[in-house]
Design a protein around this motif. Structure first.
Motif, short mmCIF file in Angstrom:
data_model
loop_
_atom_site.label_atom_id
_atom_site.label_comp_id
_atom_site.label_asym_id
_atom_site.label_seq_id
_atom_site.Cartn_x
_atom_site.Cartn_y
_atom_site.Cartn_z
N SER A 1 -46.35 -37.45 5.21
CA SER A 1 -47.12 -37.48 3.96
C SER A 1 -47.12 -38.86 3.31
N LEU A 2 -45.98 -39.53 3.40
CA LEU A 2 -45.91 -40.87 2.82
C LEU A 2 -46.97 -41.79 3.44
N CYS A 3 -47.30 -41.56 4.70
CA CYS A 3 -48.22 -42.44 5.43
C CYS A 3 -49.65 -42.36 4.93
N PHE A 4 -49.99 -41.32 4.16
CA PHE A 4 -51.30 -41.36 3.49
C PHE A 4 -51.16 -41.47 1.98
N GLN A 5 -50.01 -41.00 1.45
CA GLN A 5 -49.85 -41.09 -0.01
C GLN A 5 -49.73 -42.54 -0.47
N LEU A 6 -48.95 -43.31 0.28
CA LEU A 6 -48.75 -44.70 -0.15
C LEU A 6 -50.05 -45.51 -0.03
N PRO A 7 -50.76 -45.43 1.11
CA PRO A 7 -52.05 -46.12 1.18
C PRO A 7 -53.01 -45.67 0.09
N THR B 1 -58.38 -40.70 -2.58
CA THR B 1 -58.09 -40.24 -1.22
C THR B 1 -58.18 -38.72 -1.20
N VAL B 2 -58.99 -38.20 -0.29
CA VAL B 2 -59.10 -36.75 -0.14
C VAL B 2 -58.16 -36.33 0.98
N VAL B 3 -57.29 -35.37 0.71
CA VAL B 3 -56.35 -34.90 1.71
C VAL B 3 -56.73 -33.48 2.10
N ILE B 4 -56.95 -33.26 3.39
CA ILE B 4 -57.29 -31.91 3.83
C ILE B 4 -56.12 -31.32 4.58
N SER B 5 -55.70 -30.13 4.14
CA SER B 5 -54.54 -29.49 4.74
C SER B 5 -54.76 -27.99 4.72
N PRO B 6 -54.30 -27.29 5.76
CA PRO B 6 -54.51 -25.84 5.80
C PRO B 6 -53.45 -25.08 5.02
N ASP C 1 -47.04 -28.06 -3.39
CA ASP C 1 -45.75 -28.72 -3.41
C ASP C 1 -45.87 -30.22 -3.49
N GLN C 2 -46.74 -30.76 -2.63
CA GLN C 2 -46.89 -32.21 -2.60
C GLN C 2 -47.48 -32.72 -3.90
N VAL C 3 -48.43 -31.97 -4.44
CA VAL C 3 -49.04 -32.40 -5.70
C VAL C 3 -47.98 -32.42 -6.80
N ARG C 4 -47.15 -31.38 -6.79
CA ARG C 4 -46.09 -31.30 -7.79
C ARG C 4 -45.14 -32.49 -7.64
N ALA C 5 -44.78 -32.79 -6.39
CA ALA C 5 -43.86 -33.90 -6.15
C ALA C 5 -44.50 -35.22 -6.56
N LEU C 6 -45.79 -35.38 -6.27
CA LEU C 6 -46.47 -36.62 -6.65
C LEU C 6 -46.51 -36.77 -8.16
N LYS C 7 -46.83 -35.67 -8.83
CA LYS C 7 -46.87 -35.74 -10.29
C LYS C 7 -45.50 -36.10 -10.85
N ALA C 8 -44.46 -35.49 -10.26
CA ALA C 8 -43.10 -35.79 -10.72
C ALA C 8 -42.80 -37.26 -10.53
N ALA C 9 -43.46 -37.90 -9.56
CA ALA C 9 -43.24 -39.33 -9.34
C ALA C 9 -44.22 -40.18 -10.14
N GLY C 10 -45.02 -39.54 -10.98
CA GLY C 10 -45.90 -40.28 -11.86
C GLY C 10 -47.26 -40.63 -11.27
N VAL C 11 -47.66 -39.94 -10.20
CA VAL C 11 -48.95 -40.24 -9.55
C VAL C 11 -49.99 -39.20 -9.99
#
Ligand code: ADP
Ligand code: ZN
Length: 679
Positions: free
Chosen positions: A45-51, A59-64, A71-81
């Motif tokens: 995930s870091l390999c597309f979140q950081l870019p 950046t549009v992320v497609i995931s099934p 979860d990832q959105v929550r974690a990103l928000k917690a990191a201020g993104v």
């Protein structure tokens, strides 16, 4: 453009890239089409979140996997993104907030369920949204021949062309056909920049054990890891229920999960698993896709998995945070028979069945391996490795013996009875047991009768199991599991080849389970206290504990015991936002409540050079508060003035005056400039 290593530490709180990440991040940020194959837990995930943060636009992320996206959105928000997702799980308010953020143009990452791509409204929305990158997680879902095929993934290639932006695809599935299909469907046959990353998971401890009162083996394993989150994979639905009950009776917090449960119950287990500390789930493989909890500390197989790929994927759910995690896989002759039968009786065509038997053989080879487990596993994935020194076989090399003679005796018993019998009867013949069946068939007249009476029934059982494991014999699906000899065994029967087998899995149970301590005894109480603090934060915020900090970060905290925010900021997993939100709380646990808190302006600089500089400037101003000789009117600079000085580092008196005004510049200017000149 923002610097990648700065973002890595400031936003994600990691001080270095994991192997392979840096190259992928660079290629994606440069705007190349990329395909990265990385094992689960490798840090995709870091390999597309950081870019996404480095590049302009969205950046549009497609995931099934809906749970994983949320979860990832929550974690990103917690990191201020600024991130959001649009899935069928959204409430109306959530979706409205995402659309608003899109309109305002500050959203950096938008997670989309593939179904959304079927809607024209979504396509229109994306055309207007200044998309600059598409990231596709679980890219193998585009493969029509795979288990995880998602028809909507076929729309992604079109989307890439319409938006005309680079695409980065990620998957943990390495086989060549799947890769080729991804290139065809997502990249219109244009070979993307491809990264194939190693399959070793060094923090996983690998172990297998032959079944020998299997329920007790699982309970012992769990007891040695009390309070740690784990998964027990079971071969049947019924077993998930009975094992979950046994674990609960043993005082664990445990529940079961399988595909036969109604969706509501399954969701409840998934939610509990994601948020509770130390829950054990006894599950079938239906519990898999979407299990993204990074702090699963152990995975046990109560029954042999289906294939080596299945095994790898299932143990891979442990220790994704990189902290040590344990695995144990139980297997027995019945498992092998069951798995063979499953393949033989399945609906696949003949070629497919041969391939499935081969994949099962690979797993059995691993189960019966005599040397390093990890080396054997990695060699299956085409990687050369040295013995790891920390799997069960490296730790306790197995006792082996030349088993050529007993194996030949067993093969001959099978041939003399025309391959009509199973292991039980064959062992009776070998051991010279006058059972009714032996008498009725006249098998006491065979030359093999009693030829193996030097070994116990149990020992013979282990030999038959290992013979199945080495694919020397197989159950015959048309004869209710009677054993027949494979071509592979012919050379041994003829005496052209010898075979070495394990003796220790026959005679004694493996030594008592190792108790896994995550930290030294000395640090253990602090680690529990930190976990309690984490739980408290998680509960107030209604998020899973690992969103606050993962186990690895807490372990480092307990071991390094940071004294202040600067030291705290240097811990892996602590980014700027989390430092601000939780730093004080955790420091209080580590150092007691009296540890004084610095001014917020100083706090922002924690972990940076500017932080040290701030402290020096602060010292100087305290010294000069009443002037060089201590006789002047008290004067001081505010914390934010000091923070500005530390960040902007003025070089001359003029610049200092500009920041502080002339009165303060006169009092402190020279001292400050001296300090700044040396920084
Ligand atoms: P996957 O490749 O399975 O998608 P994730 O992206 O979920 O893996 O990452 C697995 C775990 O590794 C996460 O807990 C993540 O925070 C952690 N991680 C990722 N990159 C790093 C890094 N550079 N340093 C330390 N931990 C990392
Ligand atoms: Zn090893």
């Amino acid at each position: 453009m923002l610097d990648a290593t700065d973002l890595l530490s400031d936003v994600f709180g990691f001080d270095q890239f994991r192997p392979g990440q840096a190259e992928i991040v660079e290629a994606v940020t440069r705007g190349e089409n990329t395909l990265a194959i990385m094992p689960t837990g490798g840090g995709k995930s870091l390999c597309f979140q950081l870019p996404a943060l480095q590049r302009d636009g969205l950046t549009v992320v497609i995931s099934p996997l809906i749970a994983l996206m949320r979860d990832q959105v929550r974690a990103l928000k917690a990191a201020g993104v600024s991130a959001g997702c649009l899935t069928s799980g959204n409430t109306e308010e959530e979706s409205d907030a995402v659309f608003a953020a899109l309109r305002e143009g500050h959203l950096k990452l938008l997670y989309l369920a593939p179904e959304r791509l079927a809607k024209t409204a979504t396509q229109d929305m994306l055309r207007r949204a200044n998309v600059s990158l598409i990231a596709v997680d679980e890219a193998h879902c585009v493969s029509q021949w795979g288990h995880d095929f998602r028809p909507d993934y076929l729309r992604i290639g079109q989307l890439r062309e319409t938006l005309n932006v680079p695409l980065a695809a990620f998957t943990a599935t390495a086989d060549a056909e799947t890769r080729a299909e991804i290139v065809t469907r997502l990249f219109d046959r244009q070979q993307p920049t491809t990264f194939l990353h190693g399959f070793d998971r060094p923090n996983l401890h690998l172990a297998f054990a032959a079944k020998n009162s299997p329920r007790k083996q699982i309970l012992d394993f769990a007891n040695a890891r009390r309070g740690q989150c784990g998964i027990v994979y079971c071969g049947t639905r019924a077993k998930t229920e009975s094992l979950a009950r046994a674990l609960s009776e043993d005082g664990h917090s445990a529940c079961h999960y399988h595909g036969g449960m109604d969706p509501e119950d399954r969701r409840r287990v998934e939610a509990r698993f994601a948020s509770e500390d130390g829950l054990i789930v006894a599950a079938t493989v239906a519990f898999g896709m979407g299990v993204d909890k990074p702090d699963v500390r152990w995975v046990a197989h109560a029954d042999l998995p289906k294939s080596i790929e299945g095994y790898y994927q299932e143990i891979g759910r442990a220790g994704r945070d990189g902290a040590p995690a344990d695995t144990l896989t139980l297997f027995g002759a019945d498992d092998i028979r069951f798995r063979r039968q499953q393949i033989d009786e399945g609906l696949a065509d003949a070629d497919r069945k041969i391939a499935d038997h081969a994949r099962l053989n690979a797993l059995l080879g691993l189960a019966e391996a005599l040397t390093c487990r990890r080396q054997t596993l990695l060699s299956y994935f085409g990687e050369d490795a040295q013995p790891c020194g920390k799997c069960d076989l490296c730790e306790t090399p197995p006792k082996t013996f030349d088993a050529t003679t007993p194996v030949r005796k067993a093969l001959s018993a099978i041939l003399r009875t025309d391959s009509w019998f199973g292991a039980g009867h064959l062992i009776d013949i070998l051991r010279g047991q006058m059972t009714d069946k032996v008498k009725a068939r006249g098998h006491d007249q065979l030359p093999t009768f009693g030829l193996g009476d030097d070994m116990t029934k149990h020992e013979w059982g282990a030999i038959f199991r290992q013979m199945m494991g080495h694919d020397l014999i197989r159950p015959n699906p048309d004869r209710h599991g009677a054993l027949f000899m494979t071509d592979k065994a012919r050379a041994i029967l003829k005496g052209e080849e010898t075979i070495t087998l394990r003796r220790d899995t026959i005679t004694k149970t493996a030594k008592g389970p190792r108790v896994r301590q995550l930290v030294s005894e000395e640090d253990a109480p602090l680690l529990s206290a930190l976990k309690a603090k984490r739980r408290a934060y998680a509960e107030t915020q209604g998020v899973p504990a690992y969103i606050i900090f993962n186990d690895k970060t807490l372990i480092e905290m307990a071991q390094s015991r940071p004294k202040d925010l600067d030291a705290f900021a240097r811990i892996s997993g602590v980014g700027a936002k989390k430092l601000e939100n939780y730093g004080a709380g955790f420091l209080e646990v580590i150092n007691g409540a009296e540890a004084a808190l610095p001014h917020p302006a100083r706090r922002k600089l924690a972990g940076q050079d500017a932080g040290d500089l701030f402290d020096l400037l602060n010292e100087a101003q305290t010294r000069l508060k009443c002037g060089e000789d201590g006789t002047h009117k008290p004067l001081s600079c505010s914390a934010s003035q000091l923070a500005k000085l530390a960040e902007l580092r003025p070089r001359d008196q003029m610049a200092v005056e500009h920041l502080l005004g002339d009165r303060r510049a006169e009092r402190f200017g020279q001292a400050f400039l001296d300090i700044l000149a040396q920084a």
